[in-house]
Design a protein around this motif. Structure first.
Motif, mmCIF file in Angstrom:
data_model
loop_
_atom_site.group_PDB
_atom_site.id
_atom_site.type_symbol
_atom_site.label_atom_id
_atom_site.label_comp_id
_atom_site.label_asym_id
_atom_site.label_seq_id
_atom_site.Cartn_x
_atom_site.Cartn_y
_atom_site.Cartn_z
ATOM 1 N N ASP A 294 0.836 -1.197 0.000
ATOM 2 C CA ASP A 294 0.000 0.000 0.000
ATOM 3 C C ASP A 294 0.877 1.256 0.000
ATOM 4 O OD1 ASP A 294 -2.192 1.698 0.109
ATOM 5 O OD2 ASP A 294 -2.389 1.520 2.283
ATOM 6 N N VAL A 295 1.298 1.682 -1.175
ATOM 7 C CA VAL A 295 2.053 2.919 -1.337
ATOM 8 C C VAL A 295 1.417 3.726 -2.460
ATOM 9 C CG1 VAL A 295 4.256 1.965 -0.548
ATOM 10 C CG2 VAL A 295 3.725 1.963 -2.972
ATOM 11 N N GLU A 296 1.633 5.017 -2.409
ATOM 12 C CA GLU A 296 1.182 5.883 -3.485
ATOM 13 C C GLU A 296 2.339 6.044 -4.450
ATOM 14 O OE1 GLU A 296 -1.079 10.132 -4.069
ATOM 15 O OE2 GLU A 296 -0.309 9.588 -2.098
ATOM 16 N N VAL A 297 2.095 5.829 -5.736
ATOM 17 C CA VAL A 297 3.122 5.928 -6.763
ATOM 18 C C VAL A 297 2.762 7.106 -7.658
ATOM 19 C CG1 VAL A 297 4.334 4.718 -8.616
ATOM 20 C CG2 VAL A 297 3.439 3.423 -6.672
ATOM 21 N N VAL A 298 3.610 8.139 -7.666
ATOM 22 C CA VAL A 298 3.287 9.378 -8.360
ATOM 23 C C VAL A 298 4.482 9.921 -9.123
ATOM 24 C CG1 VAL A 298 1.510 10.041 -6.691
ATOM 25 C CG2 VAL A 298 3.852 10.800 -6.358
ATOM 26 N N HIS A 299 4.187 10.775 -10.089
ATOM 27 C CA HIS A 299 5.220 11.530 -10.794
ATOM 28 C C HIS A 299 5.677 12.649 -9.865
ATOM 29 C CE1 HIS A 299 7.137 14.133 -13.732
ATOM 30 N NE2 HIS A 299 7.233 13.064 -14.499
ATOM 31 N N PRO A 300 6.972 12.961 -9.842
ATOM 32 C CA PRO A 300 7.454 14.000 -8.923
ATOM 33 C C PRO A 300 6.868 15.395 -9.186
ATOM 34 C CG PRO A 300 9.238 13.218 -10.339
ATOM 35 C CD PRO A 300 8.051 12.332 -10.583
ATOM 36 N N ASP A 301 6.362 15.631 -10.370
ATOM 37 C CA ASP A 301 5.770 16.929 -10.684
ATOM 38 C C ASP A 301 4.261 16.949 -10.505
ATOM 39 O OD1 ASP A 301 8.225 18.029 -11.318
ATOM 40 O OD2 ASP A 301 8.069 17.510 -13.443
ATOM 41 N N ALA A 302 3.692 15.906 -9.928
ATOM 42 C CA ALA A 302 2.236 15.855 -9.728
ATOM 43 C C ALA A 302 1.812 17.000 -8.818
ATOM 44 C CB ALA A 302 1.831 14.515 -9.127
ATOM 45 N N PRO A 303 0.814 17.768 -9.234
ATOM 46 C CA PRO A 303 0.368 18.903 -8.416
ATOM 47 C C PRO A 303 -0.295 18.447 -7.112
ATOM 48 C CG PRO A 303 -1.102 18.599 -10.271
ATOM 49 C CD PRO A 303 0.031 17.631 -10.456
ATOM 50 N N GLY A 304 -0.087 19.236 -6.065
ATOM 51 C CA GLY A 304 -0.758 18.966 -4.801
ATOM 52 C C GLY A 304 -0.206 17.795 -4.020
ATOM 53 N N ARG A 305 0.993 17.389 -4.271
ATOM 54 C CA ARG A 305 1.572 16.236 -3.590
ATOM 55 C C ARG A 305 2.031 16.587 -2.183
ATOM 56 N NH1 ARG A 305 -0.402 13.145 -3.684
ATOM 57 N NH2 ARG A 305 1.145 12.065 -2.513
#
Length: 80
Positions: free
Chosen positions: A64-75
């Motif tokens: 259970d981890v969140e996988v996101v792009h480093p430039d994703a807004p609102g992180r």
């Protein structure tokens, strides 16, 4: 934090995961094992293929981890 074996490919590599699904799956599972070892709750990757591959293997292994792009807004990473 740095990911152990961060230079290890996740197995996506363009169309590699389509041409060599067995090996790509093994690489993806190895990457997720390293992520699990860190205890991280958020993982970033700049490559869309890596994002999809890592997400898939996290789901398959129940990580259970969140996988996101480093430039994703609102992180939650903003300001760190």
């Amino acid at each position: 934090m740095d990911l152990p074996d961060s230079d290890l490919c996740c197995g996506s590599a363009g169309v590699y995961n389509l041409l060599e699904p067995g090996m790509a799956g093994q690489l993806g599972r190895q990457k997720v094992a390293r992520i699990r070892e860190t205890g991280a709750r958020v993982v970033t990757a700049g490559n869309p293929g890596c994002l999809m591959q890592i997400r898939q293997h996290c789901r398959e292994t129940g990580l259970d981890v969140e996988v996101v792009h480093p430039d994703a807004p609102g992180r939650a990473l903003e300001g760190r």
